[in-house]
Design a protein around this motif. Structure first.
Motif, PDB file in Angstrom:
ATOM      1  N   UNK A 170       0.834  -1.203   0.000  1.00 60.92           N
ATOM      2  CA  UNK A 170       0.000   0.000   0.000  1.00 60.92           C
ATOM      3  C   UNK A 170       0.867   1.250   0.000  1.00 60.92           C
ATOM      4  N   UNK A 171       1.892   1.254   0.820  1.00 57.15           N
ATOM      5  CA  UNK A 171       2.769   2.433   0.864  1.00 57.15           C
ATOM      6  C   UNK A 171       3.437   2.674  -0.486  1.00 57.15           C
ATOM      7  N   UNK A 172       3.910   1.611  -1.111  1.00 61.56           N
ATOM      8  CA  UNK A 172       4.552   1.768  -2.419  1.00 61.56           C
ATOM      9  C   UNK A 172       3.563   2.267  -3.471  1.00 61.56           C
ATOM     10  N   UNK A 173       2.328   1.772  -3.413  1.00 59.52           N
ATOM     11  CA  UNK A 173       1.316   2.223  -4.367  1.00 59.52           C
ATOM     12  C   UNK A 173       1.012   3.705  -4.190  1.00 59.52           C
ATOM     13  N   UNK A 174       0.906   4.122  -2.928  1.00 58.55           N
ATOM     14  CA  UNK A 174       0.595   5.525  -2.654  1.00 58.55           C
ATOM     15  C   UNK A 174       1.761   6.432  -3.034  1.00 58.55           C
ATOM     16  N   UNK A 175       2.958   6.054  -2.617  1.00 58.09           N
ATOM     17  CA  UNK A 175       4.129   6.905  -2.855  1.00 58.09           C
ATOM     18  C   UNK A 175       4.505   6.952  -4.331  1.00 58.09           C
ATOM     19  N   UNK A 176       4.508   5.788  -4.974  1.00 63.86           N
ATOM     20  CA  UNK A 176       5.023   5.713  -6.351  1.00 63.86           C
ATOM     21  C   UNK A 176       3.986   6.025  -7.419  1.00 63.86           C
ATOM     22  N   UNK A 177       2.702   5.910  -7.089  1.00 63.01           N
ATOM     23  CA  UNK A 177       1.669   6.115  -8.108  1.00 63.01           C
ATOM     24  C   UNK A 177       0.644   7.176  -7.711  1.00 63.01           C
ATOM     25  N   UNK A 178      -0.126   6.928  -6.670  1.00 63.06           N
ATOM     26  CA  UNK A 178      -1.236   7.812  -6.332  1.00 63.06           C
ATOM     27  C   UNK A 178      -0.766   9.232  -6.032  1.00 63.06           C
ATOM     28  N   UNK A 179       0.337   9.355  -5.320  1.00 58.56           N
ATOM     29  CA  UNK A 179       0.825  10.691  -4.950  1.00 58.56           C
ATOM     30  C   UNK A 179       1.269  11.513  -6.155  1.00 58.56           C
ATOM     31  N   UNK A 180       1.450  10.859  -7.301  1.00 61.04           N
ATOM     32  CA  UNK A 180       1.876  11.554  -8.517  1.00 61.04           C
ATOM     33  C   UNK A 180       0.695  12.144  -9.293  1.00 61.04           C
ATOM     34  N   UNK A 181      -0.517  11.790  -8.907  1.00 57.26           N
ATOM     35  CA  UNK A 181      -1.675  12.270  -9.648  1.00 57.26           C
ATOM     36  C   UNK A 181      -1.876  13.766  -9.416  1.00 57.26           C
ATOM     37  N   UNK A 205      -5.461  12.102   6.092  1.00 55.82           N
ATOM     38  CA  UNK A 205      -4.314  11.978   6.987  1.00 55.82           C
ATOM     39  C   UNK A 205      -3.543  10.674   6.769  1.00 55.82           C
ATOM     40  N   UNK A 206      -4.225   9.589   6.448  1.00 51.15           N
ATOM     41  CA  UNK A 206      -3.526   8.317   6.203  1.00 51.15           C
ATOM     42  C   UNK A 206      -2.664   8.423   4.954  1.00 51.15           C
ATOM     43  N   UNK A 207      -3.201   9.060   3.930  1.00 52.45           N
ATOM     44  CA  UNK A 207      -2.438   9.304   2.710  1.00 52.45           C
ATOM     45  C   UNK A 207      -1.198  10.121   3.028  1.00 52.45           C
ATOM     46  N   UNK A 208      -1.371  11.207   3.755  1.00 50.73           N
ATOM     47  CA  UNK A 208      -0.248  12.093   4.067  1.00 50.73           C
ATOM     48  C   UNK A 208       0.798  11.401   4.930  1.00 50.73           C
ATOM     49  N   UNK A 209       0.340  10.516   5.830  1.00 52.23           N
ATOM     50  CA  UNK A 209       1.282   9.845   6.738  1.00 52.23           C
ATOM     51  C   UNK A 209       2.239   8.932   5.984  1.00 52.23           C
ATOM     52  N   UNK A 210       1.811   8.384   4.842  1.00 55.70           N
ATOM     53  CA  UNK A 210       2.662   7.493   4.078  1.00 55.70           C
ATOM     54  C   UNK A 210       3.692   8.254   3.243  1.00 55.70           C
ATOM     55  N   UNK A 211       3.514   9.548   3.122  1.00 54.16           N
ATOM     56  CA  UNK A 211       4.440  10.352   2.312  1.00 54.16           C
ATOM     57  C   UNK A 211       5.555  10.956   3.135  1.00 54.16           C
ATOM     58  N   UNK A 212       5.495  10.758   4.458  1.00 47.72           N
ATOM     59  CA  UNK A 212       6.539  11.315   5.333  1.00 47.72           C
ATOM     60  C   UNK A 212       7.827  10.521   5.252  1.00 47.72           C
TER      61      UNK A 212
END
Length: 212
Positions: A170-181, A205-212
């Motif tokens: 999940x963290x890799x999906x958020x950091x490497x893909x979703x956060x780029x949208x 907040x969960x989304x943001x926490x994975x980007x720290x």
């Protein structure tokens, strides 16, 4: 291109019907339950269902698949890593809490970057494992719209504590893909309301926490 959202089933899952206004060719995304509601809309609008697209295999997203497939003889699409879960009731959790076991064999197994088309509507597969190994989002080509299944919601992320869930994935999906949208992308998730990525960046907040 037009689409409609339906909130269905005990867990209030979002099901979407997206279609080409000219050809009336359609795709059904995550028909989780209440097949008659979905079929009524399809029939009322004279839609030609070309396929059923599943963002993942959990029972609250697949409960009406069999009825729609039987009616329209259309293909069922799912990511290749979720194929086993789709046809195994013990994995998709349709045994016990659901009214009947659901076991479906997909017709089309897709991978990251594949495209699914109905008329001029094209959905591009974005593999976002985490909720399940084969969880995927669906970007509408030439539109600022992404159907996110249970990967990300307006103010939350999909749970990772069920079978095939993974916090690391999940963290890799958020950091490497979703956060780029981009901020102007509008996400339409598997539960709850739609939101822009600008909103997600402020409130989730969960989304943001994975980007720290």
């Amino acid at each position: 291109m037009k689409f409609e959202r339906f909130v269905v089933g005990m867990l209030e899952s979002n099901s979407y019907i997206i279609y080409d206004e000219h050809s009336l060719e359609a795709l059904v995304i995550d028909p989780g339950d209440e097949s008659q509601t979905l079929l009524k809309y399809i029939q009322k609008n004279s839609l030609k269902v070309q396929g059923i697209v599943l963002t993942h295999y959990h029972y609250d997203h697949i409960g009406a698949v069999e009825e729609i497939k039987k009616k329209y003889d259309c293909s069922v699409y799912i990511h290749k890593k979720d194929a086993i879960g789709l046809k195994t009731p013990e994995i998709n959790h349709s045994v016990g809490g659901y009214r009947r076991p659901v076991a479906i064999t997909a017709d089309k197994l897709v991978s990251d970057g594949d495209q699914i088309q109905a008329g001029e509507v094209i959905l591009e597969v974005i593999h976002t494992p985490g909720h399940t190994h084969g969880s995927m989002c669906l970007r509408v080509v030439n539109e600022n719209i992404i159907f996110t299944g249970d990967t990300i919601f307006d103010d939350d992320l999909g749970r990772t504590d069920l079978e095939d869930g993974s916090e690391g994935e999940m963290k890799r999906s958020i950091v490497n893909k979703v956060s780029k949208w981009p901020d102007d992308i509008v996400i339409y998730p598997g539960h709850a309301d739609h939101a822009t990525m600008a909103y997600v960046r402020k409130k989730n907040m969960e989304f943001l926490s994975l980007l720290k």
